[in-house]
Design a protein around this motif. Structure first.
Motif, short mmCIF file in Angstrom:
data_model
loop_
_atom_site.label_atom_id
_atom_site.label_comp_id
_atom_site.label_asym_id
_atom_site.label_seq_id
_atom_site.Cartn_x
_atom_site.Cartn_y
_atom_site.Cartn_z
N SER A 1 0.82 -1.20 0.00
CA SER A 1 0.00 0.00 0.00
C SER A 1 0.87 1.26 0.00
N ASN A 2 0.22 2.41 -0.26
CA ASN A 2 0.95 3.68 -0.23
C ASN A 2 1.56 3.95 1.13
N GLY A 3 0.89 3.50 2.19
CA GLY A 3 1.41 3.72 3.53
C GLY A 3 2.69 2.97 3.81
N SER A 4 2.95 1.92 3.02
CA SER A 4 4.17 1.14 3.22
C SER A 4 5.41 1.82 2.66
N VAL A 5 5.23 2.68 1.66
CA VAL A 5 6.38 3.28 0.99
C VAL A 5 7.22 4.15 1.93
N PRO A 6 6.61 5.08 2.68
CA PRO A 6 7.42 5.87 3.62
C PRO A 6 8.11 5.01 4.66
N ALA A 7 7.45 3.92 5.06
CA ALA A 7 8.04 3.03 6.06
C ALA A 7 9.29 2.35 5.51
N VAL A 8 9.21 1.88 4.27
CA VAL A 8 10.37 1.22 3.65
C VAL A 8 11.52 2.21 3.49
N ARG A 9 11.21 3.42 3.04
CA ARG A 9 12.25 4.44 2.87
C ARG A 9 12.89 4.79 4.21
N TRP A 10 12.07 4.97 5.24
CA TRP A 10 12.56 5.34 6.57
C TRP A 10 13.45 4.23 7.10
N ALA A 11 12.99 2.99 6.97
CA ALA A 11 13.75 1.85 7.47
C ALA A 11 15.07 1.70 6.73
N ALA A 12 15.05 1.95 5.42
CA ALA A 12 16.27 1.83 4.61
C ALA A 12 17.29 2.87 5.04
N ARG A 13 16.84 4.09 5.26
CA ARG A 13 17.77 5.15 5.68
C ARG A 13 18.37 4.83 7.05
N LEU A 14 17.54 4.36 7.97
CA LEU A 14 18.06 4.04 9.30
C LEU A 14 19.04 2.86 9.24
N ALA A 15 18.71 1.84 8.46
CA ALA A 15 19.59 0.68 8.33
C ALA A 15 20.93 1.10 7.74
N ALA A 16 20.91 1.98 6.74
CA ALA A 16 22.15 2.45 6.13
C ALA A 16 22.96 3.27 7.12
N ASP A 17 22.30 4.14 7.87
CA ASP A 17 22.98 4.98 8.86
C ASP A 17 23.68 4.13 9.91
N ARG A 18 23.09 2.98 10.23
CA ARG A 18 23.62 2.15 11.32
C ARG A 18 24.34 0.91 10.83
N ASP A 19 24.59 0.86 9.53
CA ASP A 19 25.35 -0.23 8.92
C ASP A 19 24.70 -1.58 9.25
N ARG A 20 23.39 -1.65 9.06
CA ARG A 20 22.65 -2.88 9.31
C ARG A 20 21.96 -3.34 8.03
N THR A 21 21.64 -4.61 7.98
CA THR A 21 20.87 -5.16 6.88
C THR A 21 19.41 -4.73 7.01
N LEU A 22 18.77 -4.49 5.87
CA LEU A 22 17.33 -4.25 5.86
C LEU A 22 16.63 -5.52 5.41
N HIS A 23 15.68 -5.99 6.21
CA HIS A 23 14.93 -7.20 5.89
C HIS A 23 13.48 -6.81 5.66
N ILE A 24 13.00 -7.02 4.43
CA ILE A 24 11.63 -6.63 4.06
C ILE A 24 10.74 -7.86 4.08
N VAL A 25 9.62 -7.77 4.79
CA VAL A 25 8.72 -8.92 4.96
C VAL A 25 7.35 -8.61 4.35
N HIS A 26 6.83 -9.55 3.58
CA HIS A 26 5.46 -9.46 3.06
C HIS A 26 4.79 -10.80 3.29
N CYS A 27 3.55 -10.79 3.74
CA CYS A 27 2.85 -12.03 4.08
C CYS A 27 1.68 -12.28 3.14
N THR A 28 1.46 -13.55 2.85
CA THR A 28 0.29 -13.97 2.07
C THR A 28 -0.29 -15.21 2.73
N ASP A 29 -1.47 -15.58 2.29
CA ASP A 29 -2.00 -16.87 2.71
C ASP A 29 -1.12 -17.98 2.14
N PRO A 30 -1.10 -19.15 2.78
CA PRO A 30 -0.28 -20.25 2.25
C PRO A 30 -0.59 -20.52 0.78
#
Length: 307
Positions: A28-57
């Motif tokens: 969703s559109n609400g996810s985009v700012p979250a991904v960008r924010w998380a990416a910037r923080l992960a880069a600032d702190r030299d950490r891996t970014l792990h992106i999770v998406h869930c579906t039904d089996p």
């Protein structure tokens, strides 16, 4: 020196070098700012970014009938759509931080349970919030479930300027020992961001109004102010010693912590609150304050759990 409970332990699973920044995305559109924010923080702190998406089996067995073939084709469409969500999120992350290490996970099952499980070993978990969603829309949602039950810290990325890098880090202090992790996290964030820390403490979690037939404005506040200043100073002292580089501003209120914290969120780069506090009925009130801010603040909100 900080007490045992006031140490940011190096053996915490959230602080190990391998602890990734985990962000949930639903496309969703609400996810985009979250991904960008998380990416910037992960880069600032030299950490891996792990992106999770869930579906039904998703069924992968070879179809044996026309019905099986229909189900199989539908499942493959769902899989392709889910993989597209993850690929798009990865692109958004790399746009922010091209050299970032990004991993993705397509997880079957309940997204709240998946993210809560991931939070046990994550540096922190990041989620987006739809700007126009009200209280009813969030009840029972992934957002509320994760912020209520995750381990460590959860950040809800919201507000008109979620990537704001100026302004203070603001923490709500309830005065109980249960709130120590939130204070510690706020000091650490302020230090990492070279930002001022504003500590807001309110005597009551209630908003303006009547209590026991007496208006708050009719209550004697001289003794209250002295006592609450002393309590807040005690709560902050050990952390201030551990983070001498952080400039701290203290703010005491008689009531209405959520209103003051919401006001600060208009200029803050991060708002930090605890997930529990004071116990019993007041614990529920503090929880409602945190949940209200998660839905209405004008900047990202970090909810810190007492692991």
């Amino acid at each position: 020196m900080p007490s045992h409970s006031q140490s940011l332990h190096s053996d915490s699973p959230h602080r190990t070098a391998s602890a990734a920044v985990v962000v949930g995305t639903d496309g969703s559109n609400g996810s985009v700012p979250a991904v960008r924010w998380a990416a910037r923080l992960a880069a600032d702190r030299d950490r891996t970014l792990h992106i999770v998406h869930c579906t039904d089996p998703i069924a992968d067995r070879t179809p044996r009938s026309a019905y099986d073939a229909f189900i199989y084709a539908t499942m493959q469409d769902i899989r392709l759509a889910a993989e597209h969500v993850l690929a798009t999120a990865r692109e958004y992350a790399l746009t922010v931080a091209p050299s970032l290490t990004v991993t993705t996970e397509l997880a079957p099952g309940n997204p709240a349970r998946t993210l809560i499980d991931a939070s046990a070993h994550a540096h922190l978990v990041v989620l987006g919030a739809a700007a126009s969603a009200g209280a009813i829309a969030h009840l029972g949602s992934t957002l509320l479930a994760v912020t209520s039950h995750a381990h460590g810290a959860v950040v809800i990325v919201r507000g008109p300027e979620p990537d704001r890098r100026s302004g203070p880090v603001v923490v709500g202090v309830d005065g109980s020992s249960v709130g120590e992790p939130a204070i510690g996290a706020a000091f650490a964030e302020a230090s990492l961001r070279a930002a001022e820390l504003v500590a807001v403490h309110a005597w009551s979690d209630l908003t303006q109004g009547q209590f026991g037939g007496t208006s708050y404005l009719e209550m004697p506040i001289d003794d209250f102010a002295v006592a609450e200043e002393a309590l807040l100073a005690e709560r902050l002292a050990g952390w201030a010693e551990q983070f001498p580089d952080v400039l701290v501003r203290r703010e005491i209120e008689v009531y209405g912590p959520r209103e003051r914290l919401a006001h600060w969120s208009k200029t803050a780069q991060l708002l930090v609150v605890g997930s529990r506090g004071r116990g019993g009925f007041r614990g529920l009130l503090l929880g409602s304050t945190s949940n209200w801010l998660v839905q209405h603040a004008d900047c990202p909100v970090m909810v810190v759990h007492h692991d």
